[in-house]
Design a protein around this motif. Structure first.
Motif, short mmCIF file in Angstrom:
data_model
loop_
_atom_site.label_atom_id
_atom_site.label_comp_id
_atom_site.label_asym_id
_atom_site.label_seq_id
_atom_site.Cartn_x
_atom_site.Cartn_y
_atom_site.Cartn_z
N THR A 291 0.78 -1.21 0.12
CA THR A 291 -0.09 -0.12 -0.39
C THR A 291 1.53 1.40 -0.47
O THR A 291 2.13 1.44 0.34
N GLN A 292 0.29 2.21 -0.38
CA GLN A 292 0.69 3.53 -0.59
C GLN A 292 0.71 4.65 1.23
O GLN A 292 -0.23 3.62 1.56
N ASN B 43 4.77 5.11 -2.42
CA ASN B 43 4.52 4.37 -3.34
C ASN B 43 4.83 3.53 -2.50
O ASN B 43 5.47 2.53 -1.67
N TRP C 130 0.39 7.54 -9.33
CA TRP C 130 0.27 6.48 -8.71
C TRP C 130 -0.22 7.34 -7.92
O TRP C 130 -0.78 6.56 -6.38
N LYS C 131 -0.27 8.74 -7.40
CA LYS C 131 -0.48 9.15 -6.29
C LYS C 131 -1.55 9.88 -6.06
O LYS C 131 -2.49 10.40 -5.38
N ARG D 186 -3.88 8.84 -8.09
CA ARG D 186 -5.09 7.59 -8.91
C ARG D 186 -5.64 7.84 -9.94
O ARG D 186 -6.86 6.88 -9.83
N THR D 187 -5.33 8.39 -10.84
CA THR D 187 -5.70 9.08 -12.16
C THR D 187 -4.93 8.43 -13.35
O THR D 187 -3.93 8.99 -13.42
N PHE E 91 1.38 1.69 -13.18
CA PHE E 91 0.17 1.59 -12.51
C PHE E 91 -0.58 0.69 -12.16
O PHE E 91 -0.66 -0.11 -10.53
N TYR E 92 -0.40 -0.73 -12.80
CA TYR E 92 -1.00 -2.06 -12.17
C TYR E 92 -0.64 -3.10 -11.90
O TYR E 92 -0.57 -4.20 -11.71
N ASN F 3 -9.56 6.21 -10.73
CA ASN F 3 -9.06 5.21 -9.65
C ASN F 3 -10.19 4.28 -10.02
O ASN F 3 -10.89 3.61 -9.36
#
Length: 325
Positions: free
Chosen positions: A124-125, A139, A252-253, A255-256, A274-275, A297
């Motif tokens: 997790t972040q 991240n 990543w920060k 979430r878009t 991202f994934y 997200n």
């Protein structure tokens, strides 16, 4: 698990702290018993202060007894000890309580007896406010550390691996420095992203101005907003690139993910990052198709479904592999 196996887990990790398997084994071992975190911290202190012999020559029984004695004895400073050498040992159960909360949050905070504080994320972040008021966003799978004297006589953060975003509080008398593998980033006050991968380090500036350099050399570049520098490990050249405003470096920060007529090969790179998947595009012609979309997200399968319908292409997703054809 017997005492020798316990010691071996810690020693193997201390010999190779970047080994992901050893990190996982150490993490599992620490969560097995409330006393294991104390044992690890003491072993780490012994290792850093007085290097241990090779595992084959390591006096397992003797060191284990020594550690048990240290753990069971309250740390009361001697009357003749100097004030600046006073050490207060946290009760074992309080160490475990703190560690348990942090594991649930997805973050380890290891505050060792040495001069550094270390923060590491798992899957997790997380974020934290540094002593000088600067903000640090981590991240997943990222490890950073800074000196206990941070904000007093220095503002140096070491990123051992992973990716972090820095929102630095200005201080013209005390520059903010980020050390990554073989690379040094220096600023006075700005917001920027540092990604330390196996092949090298990437630095992206959101605002302000920073210098990125190979540590110990005069080879450096000055980066301004929307510029990114790539510095390869064991390399000597620095590649720079100016990105569009709607790039996905900080996805990543935020979430878009945002794509403004982006070619499919560029989309694939963003999806991989991202994934954490691998994306394969069957042909160069397909890779040139453009995508206009924003994904706030969203789950990967939802994103792929929209892409499939928008571009009228075929996409399959199995495990960590995405095929576009």
């Amino acid at each position: 698990m017997n005492n020798q196996t316990d010691i071996d887990i810690v020693v193997r990790y201390l010999e190779d702290p970047e080994n992901e398997l050893l990190k996982q084994q150490l993490n599992e071992w620490i969560q097995q018993d409330p006393g294991h975190l104390d044992i690890f911290l003491d072993m780490k202190a012994m290792w850093q202060g007085d290097p241990l012999p090779a595992p084959s020559a390591f006096d397992t029984a003797g060191k284990w007894e020594e550690l048990n004695a240290r753990l069971d004895k309250a740390a009361v400073p001697a009357a003749t000890a100097q004030a600046n050498t006073r050490v207060i040992k946290m009760n074992r159960r309080y160490w475990w309580a703190a560690a348990a909360v942090l594991v649930i949050a997805g973050t380890w905070t290891l505050i060792g007896p040495g001069g550094y504080k270390t923060f590491a994320t798992a899957q997790t972040q997380d974020s934290l406010r540094l002593p000088d008021g600067s903000m640090l966003y981590l991240n997943a799978n990222t490890s950073v550390r800074y000196a206990r004297s941070f904000g007093k006589d220095n503002r140096i953060v070491k990123i051992d691996k992973g990716e972090a975003f820095f929102d630095v509080k200005p201080n013209e008398t005390l520059p903010f420095i980020v050390n990554a593998p073989e690379v040094e980033v220096q600023v006075l006050g700005t917001a920027f992203n540092v990604k330390a991968a196996n092949t090298g380090v990437k630095v992206f500036v959101q605002s302000g101005k920073v210098s990125a350099a190979y540590r110990g050399t005069e080879k450096k570049v000055i980066l301004t907003p929307d510029m990114e520098a790539s510095l390869k490990l064991h390399g000597s050249t620095i590649d720079t690139h100016v990105h569009k405003k709607n790039n996905n470096i900080l996805a990543w920060k935020t979430r878009t993910l945002t794509f403004d007529e982006a070619p499919l090969n560029e989309v694939a790179e963003a999806l991989e990052d991202f994934y954490h998947v691998q994306v394969h595009i069957s042909s160069p012609q397909l890779a040139d198709q453009k995508l206009l979309a924003t994904f706030p997200n969203m789950a990967l399968d939802e994103v792929l479904d929209i892409m499939r319908k928008t571009l009228r292409i075929n996409i399959t997703h199995k495990n960590d592999l995405v095929d576009i054809y």
